[in-house]
Design an enzyme around this catalytic site. Sequence first.
Site: not given
Length: 225
Positions: A21, A65
């Site tokens: 995750h 990101c």
Amino acid sequence: MLNYNCFIWSNDNVFVNFVDHGAPGLVGMPNNKILKARDLMAAILNMHKENKFSQLNFSIAQDCCIDQHLVVYATTAANPKESSYACYYDSHLETYLGDLYSVNWMENSDVANLNAETLHKQFELVKAKTNLSHVQEYGYMSIGKEPVANFLGSKAKDSIVEYPTVPFDAVSVDDVDLFILNQKIDKASEDKKPELSAQLHHTLLVLVYYISSWHLYIDYYAFAS
């Protein structure tokens, strides 16, 4: 500091499938520790500077990101504001065998002509099938024009894969433990149900605490980054 020493060379295309995750500014690890996105990016940047790879294709189950100036193309199962979804519940193993995003790109890779299908085309197909979260792509977009085979390798042209028709049984990753316990309660004998129901109640309390703490982690690490 991440240890990124491995047997890869400057002309290698590298594919990384990270199954766990993530969230804005961080990546969750299987041992419940947290890897900050800036540390991950620093490791990838160092690998790039030291010619550890030519191009990197990064598949990750949650948002993280990727610096668009690195030669890295990344896809994620969901956007920064939502969970991904587990699927393929196995009643014998009493667990979910995959997640929608990963299952969709793996099953596509099994049946597609990987020498013809590009990474971006696969992304679009997986995005359309992963209809419970918003699949994202980041990074060096020109890599998306390359065939999938450049990263996963080729396969025999006559290979045919047929999947049985089974339900996805998709459930948010936040609720997986609750759904598994509910399945166990449904199958349990009457004398076992009170114990399992108590576990369910405890898991629900832990989940509420976990979600609250997780949001605090996200806010803290996003700020600290």
